[in-house]
Scaffold this active site. Structure first.
Site, mmCIF file in Angstrom:
data_model
loop_
_atom_site.group_PDB
_atom_site.id
_atom_site.type_symbol
_atom_site.label_atom_id
_atom_site.label_comp_id
_atom_site.label_asym_id
_atom_site.label_seq_id
_atom_site.Cartn_x
_atom_site.Cartn_y
_atom_site.Cartn_z
ATOM 1 N N SER A 185 -118.210 0.637 55.606
ATOM 2 C CA SER A 185 -118.097 0.548 53.454
ATOM 3 C C SER A 185 -117.082 -0.288 53.618
ATOM 4 O O SER A 185 -115.808 -0.057 54.907
ATOM 5 C CB SER A 185 -118.172 1.557 52.958
ATOM 6 O OG SER A 185 -117.146 1.784 52.070
ATOM 7 N N TYR B 71 -114.695 10.640 52.891
ATOM 8 C CA TYR B 71 -115.555 9.664 52.431
ATOM 9 C C TYR B 71 -114.678 8.528 53.516
ATOM 10 O O TYR B 71 -115.652 7.390 54.186
ATOM 11 C CB TYR B 71 -116.052 8.903 51.392
ATOM 12 C CG TYR B 71 -117.076 7.574 51.228
ATOM 13 C CD1 TYR B 71 -118.384 8.225 51.405
ATOM 14 C CD2 TYR B 71 -116.722 6.554 51.183
ATOM 15 C CE1 TYR B 71 -118.726 7.355 51.274
ATOM 16 C CE2 TYR B 71 -117.677 5.592 51.115
ATOM 17 C CZ TYR B 71 -118.772 5.832 51.148
ATOM 18 O OH TYR B 71 -119.519 4.595 51.370
HETATM 19 P P1 NAD Z 1 -128.898 6.096 48.394
HETATM 20 O O1 NAD Z 1 -128.174 7.135 47.698
HETATM 21 O O2 NAD Z 1 -129.205 5.443 48.270
HETATM 22 O O3 NAD Z 1 -129.288 6.428 49.684
HETATM 23 C C1 NAD Z 1 -129.112 8.194 50.816
HETATM 24 C C2 NAD Z 1 -129.451 7.906 51.605
HETATM 25 O O4 NAD Z 1 -129.652 9.240 52.416
HETATM 26 C C3 NAD Z 1 -131.018 8.252 51.141
HETATM 27 O O5 NAD Z 1 -132.300 7.955 51.881
HETATM 28 C C4 NAD Z 1 -130.957 10.318 51.316
HETATM 29 O O6 NAD Z 1 -132.791 10.692 51.130
HETATM 30 C C5 NAD Z 1 -130.293 9.786 52.752
HETATM 31 N N1 NAD Z 1 -129.810 10.887 53.328
HETATM 32 C C6 NAD Z 1 -129.114 12.131 52.767
HETATM 33 N N2 NAD Z 1 -128.370 12.712 53.002
HETATM 34 C C7 NAD Z 1 -129.298 12.763 54.337
HETATM 35 C C8 NAD Z 1 -129.156 13.707 55.631
HETATM 36 N N3 NAD Z 1 -128.691 14.924 55.763
HETATM 37 N N4 NAD Z 1 -130.101 13.427 56.083
HETATM 38 C C9 NAD Z 1 -131.189 11.992 55.997
HETATM 39 N N5 NAD Z 1 -130.723 11.585 55.237
HETATM 40 C C10 NAD Z 1 -129.876 11.510 53.706
HETATM 41 O O7 NAD Z 1 -127.221 5.282 48.451
HETATM 42 P P2 NAD Z 1 -126.112 4.053 49.120
HETATM 43 O O8 NAD Z 1 -126.270 3.887 48.884
HETATM 44 O O9 NAD Z 1 -128.356 3.379 49.990
HETATM 45 O O10 NAD Z 1 -126.284 4.943 50.948
HETATM 46 C C11 NAD Z 1 -126.149 3.767 51.962
HETATM 47 C C12 NAD Z 1 -125.513 4.045 53.700
HETATM 48 O O11 NAD Z 1 -124.569 2.634 52.079
HETATM 49 C C13 NAD Z 1 -124.040 5.092 53.137
HETATM 50 O O12 NAD Z 1 -123.996 5.615 54.445
HETATM 51 C C14 NAD Z 1 -122.755 4.409 52.215
HETATM 52 O O13 NAD Z 1 -122.143 5.142 52.285
HETATM 53 C C15 NAD Z 1 -122.858 3.215 52.371
HETATM 54 N N6 NAD Z 1 -122.389 1.937 51.571
HETATM 55 C C16 NAD Z 1 -122.918 2.490 50.085
HETATM 56 C C17 NAD Z 1 -122.159 1.847 49.207
HETATM 57 C C18 NAD Z 1 -122.854 1.876 47.940
HETATM 58 O O14 NAD Z 1 -122.414 0.735 47.494
HETATM 59 N N7 NAD Z 1 -124.193 2.178 47.266
HETATM 60 C C19 NAD Z 1 -121.194 0.671 49.679
HETATM 61 C C20 NAD Z 1 -120.707 0.443 51.032
HETATM 62 C C21 NAD Z 1 -121.152 1.655 51.162
#
Ligand code: NAD
Length: 260
Positions: free
Chosen positions: A142, A155
């Site tokens: 991130s 985080y």
């Molecule tokens: P999201 O909530 O849309 O998806 C998260 C996914 O992780 C889902 O499929 C959920 O079922 C799964 N998950 C959650 N807990 C779990 C567990 N204990 N075991 C297995 N699966 C699990 O979130 P997102 O925004 O797509 O985030 C995905 C990654 O990207 C994360 O690591 C997040 O930190 C990172 N990220 C997101 C952003 C953003 O702006 N959305 C920015 C930077 C980084």
């Protein structure tokens, strides 16, 4: 380009992980989906990916907070689709509170899911990549792997840790045909961020659209959300031969967030 390979994307039933899974399947990789959700919806995602791209797709409901479940998931993937060639560590959760009020159980959970899971998947998947002389490990860190924001102690700590794990894994695998890189996205409008938008709208008493604009204006000079498709396209590039010497890198896809 990736026909016959096995790609495992943790946390891929939603958001960024699903976008990356779609992009890798689009290049012919067989896919291991992982994550939670309604079983019928997940089956729809699984079957849709398989049908659109003519690849094999399985789903593992393994909890990325559980080391034993991670070990089992990697073994099941190998049995069903072959050894994991492309590993994308993406599962993650968020909780926002000042550090002195941060619930310890939330701290533990975020460190387990956002950081420790990546160690366990790499630990179990790497031997087969080494044996093959080719592998790609992509950690979805991130902008918060590089800079901090208030209220995100666990985080930010986990994502900085993931960037460190990326660098060490790159050094431990140097010259082996395996690369390890971190993608560092800025704001992507997924359910994880929608929750933060909604809580901002509620606490400030403003419309959701205004809360989105404010969230972007605060951090992301480009003024638009990054998309899961853009991150998926970059993951595909990292799997290409053109990227064979890119390892240990932190790749910001963040509309200028961390340039400030
Ligand atoms: P999201 O909530 O849309 O998806 C998260 C996914 O992780 C889902 O499929 C959920 O079922 C799964 N998950 C959650 N807990 C779990 C567990 N204990 N075991 C297995 N699966 C699990 O979130 P997102 O925004 O797509 O985030 C995905 C990654 O990207 C994360 O690591 C997040 O930190 C990172 N990220 C997101 C952003 C953003 O702006 N959305 C920015 C930077 C980084």
């Amino acid at each position: 380009m990736l026909e016959g390979t096995t790609a495992l994307v943790t946390g891929s039933t939603s958001g960024i992980g699903l976008g990356v899974a779609e992009a890798l399947a689009g290049q012919g990789a067989n896919i291991v989906l992982n994550g939670f959700g309604d079983p019928a919806e997940i089956e729809g995602l699984r079957a849709g990916l398989a049908e659109r791209h003519g690849v094999r797709v399985m789903h593992s409901a393994a909890d990325m907070a559980e080391p034993n479940a991670i070990d089992l998931m990697i073994r099941e993937a190998k049995d069903e689709l072959g050894p994991v060639d492309i590993l994308v560590n993406n599962a993650g959760i968020q909780h926002v509170a000042p550090v002195d009020e941060f619930p310890p159980e939330k701290w533990d959970k975020i460190i387990d899911i956002n950081l420790n899971h990546a160690f366990y998947t790499i630990h179990h998947a790497l031997p087969d990549m080494r044996a093959k002389g080719w592998g790609r490990i992509i950690n979805i860190a991130s902008a918060h792997g590089l800079v901090a924001s208030a209220g995100k102690a666990a985080y930010v700590a986990a994502k900085h840790g993931m960037v460190g794990l990326t660098k060490v894994t790159a050094l431990d695998t140097a010259g082996s045909g395996v690369t390890c890189n971190a993608i560092c996205p800025g704001w992507v409008l997924t359910p994880l961020v929608q929750k933060q938008v909604d809580s901002r709208a509620a606490s400030e008493g403003i419309p959701v659209e205004q809360a989105k604009r404010e969230l972007l204006a605060e951090k992301q000079p480009g003024g638009e959300f990054v998309t899961p498709e853009q991150i998926g396209a970059y993951a595909v590039f990292l799997c290409s031969d053109a990227a064979r010497t890119i390892t240990g890198a932190q790749i910001q896809i963040d509309g200028g967030w961390t340039a400030q």
